[in-house]
Design a protein around this motif. Structure first.
Motif, PDB file in Angstrom:
ATOM      1  N   UNK A 190      43.821  33.725  43.916  1.00 61.66           N
ATOM      2  CA  UNK A 190      43.651  32.495  43.134  1.00 61.66           C
ATOM      3  C   UNK A 190      42.539  31.573  43.641  1.00 61.66           C
ATOM      4  N   UNK A 191      41.780  32.046  44.629  1.00 63.02           N
ATOM      5  CA  UNK A 191      40.606  31.292  45.073  1.00 63.02           C
ATOM      6  C   UNK A 191      39.362  32.173  44.981  1.00 63.02           C
ATOM      7  N   UNK A 192      39.342  33.245  45.742  1.00 61.95           N
ATOM      8  CA  UNK A 192      38.161  34.121  45.743  1.00 61.95           C
ATOM      9  C   UNK A 192      37.942  34.825  44.406  1.00 61.95           C
ATOM     10  N   UNK A 193      38.969  35.509  43.917  1.00 59.46           N
ATOM     11  CA  UNK A 193      38.767  36.383  42.748  1.00 59.46           C
ATOM     12  C   UNK A 193      38.375  35.615  41.491  1.00 59.46           C
ATOM     13  N   UNK A 194      39.014  34.491  41.155  1.00 56.80           N
ATOM     14  CA  UNK A 194      38.576  33.761  39.961  1.00 56.80           C
ATOM     15  C   UNK A 194      37.125  33.304  40.053  1.00 56.80           C
ATOM     16  N   UNK A 195      36.700  32.903  41.243  1.00 51.96           N
ATOM     17  CA  UNK A 195      35.326  32.417  41.408  1.00 51.96           C
ATOM     18  C   UNK A 195      34.314  33.535  41.203  1.00 51.96           C
ATOM     19  N   UNK A 240      34.736  36.417  39.622  1.00 49.91           N
ATOM     20  CA  UNK A 240      34.755  36.894  38.238  1.00 49.91           C
ATOM     21  C   UNK A 240      34.081  35.899  37.296  1.00 49.91           C
ATOM     22  N   UNK A 241      34.183  34.606  37.601  1.00 45.56           N
ATOM     23  CA  UNK A 241      33.470  33.608  36.798  1.00 45.56           C
ATOM     24  C   UNK A 241      31.964  33.783  36.957  1.00 45.56           C
ATOM     25  N   UNK A 242      31.513  34.077  38.177  1.00 47.52           N
ATOM     26  CA  UNK A 242      30.093  34.339  38.391  1.00 47.52           C
ATOM     27  C   UNK A 242      29.639  35.608  37.685  1.00 47.52           C
ATOM     28  N   UNK A 243      30.544  36.569  37.551  1.00 50.19           N
ATOM     29  CA  UNK A 243      30.190  37.839  36.899  1.00 50.19           C
ATOM     30  C   UNK A 243      29.877  37.646  35.427  1.00 50.19           C
ATOM     31  N   UNK A 244      30.611  36.754  34.761  1.00 51.97           N
ATOM     32  CA  UNK A 244      30.397  36.549  33.331  1.00 51.97           C
ATOM     33  C   UNK A 244      30.849  37.766  32.525  1.00 51.97           C
ATOM     34  N   UNK A 245      30.140  38.063  31.467  1.00 51.95           N
ATOM     35  CA  UNK A 245      30.492  39.151  30.558  1.00 51.95           C
ATOM     36  C   UNK A 245      30.093  40.493  31.172  1.00 51.95           C
ATOM     37  N   UNK A 246      31.068  41.363  31.419  1.00 49.12           N
ATOM     38  CA  UNK A 246      30.790  42.676  31.996  1.00 49.12           C
ATOM     39  C   UNK A 246      31.049  43.796  30.996  1.00 49.12           C
ATOM     40  N   UNK A 247      31.307  43.453  29.750  1.00 42.74           N
ATOM     41  CA  UNK A 247      31.619  44.466  28.733  1.00 42.74           C
ATOM     42  C   UNK A 247      30.505  45.502  28.651  1.00 42.74           C
ATOM     43  N   UNK A 248      30.892  46.773  28.734  1.00 40.06           N
ATOM     44  CA  UNK A 248      29.942  47.861  28.630  1.00 40.06           C
ATOM     45  C   UNK A 248      29.145  48.143  29.884  1.00 40.06           C
ATOM     46  N   UNK A 249      29.405  47.400  30.961  1.00 32.78           N
ATOM     47  CA  UNK A 249      28.612  47.527  32.184  1.00 32.78           C
ATOM     48  C   UNK A 249      29.128  48.636  33.091  1.00 32.78           C
ATOM     49  N   UNK A 250      28.215  49.122  33.919  1.00 33.78           N
ATOM     50  CA  UNK A 250      28.553  50.035  34.999  1.00 33.78           C
ATOM     51  C   UNK A 250      28.549  49.225  36.286  1.00 33.78           C
ATOM     52  N   UNK A 251      29.686  49.216  37.017  1.00 36.95           N
ATOM     53  CA  UNK A 251      29.849  48.324  38.168  1.00 36.95           C
ATOM     54  C   UNK A 251      30.221  49.129  39.408  1.00 36.95           C
ATOM     55  N   UNK A 252      29.608  48.788  40.529  1.00 38.46           N
ATOM     56  CA  UNK A 252      29.974  49.329  41.832  1.00 38.46           C
ATOM     57  C   UNK A 252      30.729  48.260  42.603  1.00 38.46           C
ATOM     58  N   UNK A 305      42.034  45.511  43.066  1.00 40.78           N
ATOM     59  CA  UNK A 305      42.301  44.369  42.195  1.00 40.78           C
ATOM     60  C   UNK A 305      41.087  43.999  41.339  1.00 40.78           C
ATOM     61  N   UNK A 306      39.915  44.009  41.927  1.00 37.95           N
ATOM     62  CA  UNK A 306      38.706  43.729  41.151  1.00 37.95           C
ATOM     63  C   UNK A 306      38.456  44.826  40.121  1.00 37.95           C
ATOM     64  N   UNK A 307      38.698  46.066  40.516  1.00 45.53           N
ATOM     65  CA  UNK A 307      38.490  47.180  39.593  1.00 45.53           C
ATOM     66  C   UNK A 307      39.341  47.000  38.343  1.00 45.53           C
ATOM     67  N   UNK A 308      40.613  46.692  38.537  1.00 43.50           N
ATOM     68  CA  UNK A 308      41.514  46.495  37.399  1.00 43.50           C
ATOM     69  C   UNK A 308      41.039  45.349  36.513  1.00 43.50           C
ATOM     70  N   UNK A 309      40.595  44.249  37.125  1.00 46.94           N
ATOM     71  CA  UNK A 309      40.108  43.094  36.362  1.00 46.94           C
ATOM     72  C   UNK A 309      38.841  43.447  35.592  1.00 46.94           C
ATOM     73  N   UNK A 310      37.913  44.134  36.234  1.00 45.34           N
ATOM     74  CA  UNK A 310      36.654  44.488  35.581  1.00 45.34           C
ATOM     75  C   UNK A 310      36.884  45.417  34.398  1.00 45.34           C
ATOM     76  N   UNK A 311      37.777  46.371  34.568  1.00 46.32           N
ATOM     77  CA  UNK A 311      38.086  47.275  33.452  1.00 46.32           C
ATOM     78  C   UNK A 311      38.770  46.508  32.323  1.00 46.32           C
ATOM     79  N   UNK A 312      39.666  45.599  32.664  1.00 44.41           N
ATOM     80  CA  UNK A 312      40.341  44.798  31.641  1.00 44.41           C
ATOM     81  C   UNK A 312      39.360  43.940  30.867  1.00 44.41           C
TER      82      UNK A 312
END
Length: 234
Positions: free
Chosen positions: A27-32, A34-46, A54-61
């Motif tokens: 509730x501190x690191x991850x929201x920040x 992911x907010x910086x990431x913005x729209x990741x739809x269709x992206x390839x992410x490492x 946890x980030x993987x699940x969020x990025x896929x969602x």
């Protein structure tokens, strides 16, 4: 020194649990970041230092087309496999982050995430160079680390100390990481060929208040983490 090998066994299990719903990680690191990431739809992410996924699940969602997760801890990767299940859009690999990412091709990702792992690594410049290499032109690096001011407050001494320190995380367990100044942190990123786009000093979101009000209030007064959005421009 090999990265995060101490995150095996009970320490890996502890962090997998805490990252799920803790005031600091969830509730501190991850929201920040992911907010910086913005729209990741269709992206390839490492996801470098993917931990328990946890980030993987969020990025896929959020619509990322493909996420590759890399971590040095088999314990954490076991949690990640359980979290993502058989998702065909996810690849997980165990790899020592002190070594180059030679199994990944040049210019193959739209984004690289490095959440709270950078400060554990001794070969930071090499890792940042590798992140730059695997990003496509114009790709973004999303990186979070411990805040230099927080480290100075917790460990004392000179702000300019950049020694390796250990911190207790409870239950007789400790973690080891490298302190660094803001100057060192940013200049290593700039030297790797990135351009700074955004900076965040995350504070816990409101949901953290209901989980751990004491830690929620601490993040509203003391900087714990530092997060940046960098772009590959050369």
């Amino acid at each position: 020194m090999r990265v995060r090998t101490s995150y095996e066994g009970p320490l890996g299990d502890l962090f997998a649990h805490r990252a799920t719903d803790s005031a600091y990680n969830a509730h501190t690191d991850r929201p920040a970041v992911l907010a910086l990431a913005g729209d990741v739809a269709g992206s390839s992410v490492l996801d470098v230092g993917c931990g328990a996924g946890h980030y993987i699940a969020e990025l896929r969602a959020r619509g990322a087309a493909e996420v590759v997760g890399v971590d040095g801890s088999e314990t954490l990767l076991a949690h990640a496999r359980e979290r993502v299940g058989g998702d065909p859009g996810v690849t997980l690999r165990r790899h020592d982050l002190e070594e180059p990412l030679t199994f990944l091709a040049d210019n193959s990702f739209d984004a690289v995430v490095m959440a709270l792992v950078h400060h554990h690594v001794e070969a930071r410049r090499q890792l940042l160079s590798e992140a730059h290499r695997v990003l496509r032109p114009g790709g973004v690096l999303l990186l979070s680390t411990t805040h230099p001011t927080a480290d100075w407050t917790w460990h004392g001494g000179s702000y300019f100390d950049e020694e390796r320190v250990e911190s207790s995380v409870g239950d007789g367990l400790t973690i080891s990481y490298r302190r660094m100044t803001l100057q060192t942190f940013l200049n290593e990123l700039l030297d790797a060929g990135f351009t700074l786009e955004r900076v965040a000093e995350p504070r816990a979101v409101e949901a953290a208040r209901h989980i751990d009000e004491r830690r929620y209030l601490k993040t509203r007064q003391t900087p714990f983490f530092l997060a940046v959005r960098m772009r590959k421009t050369r």
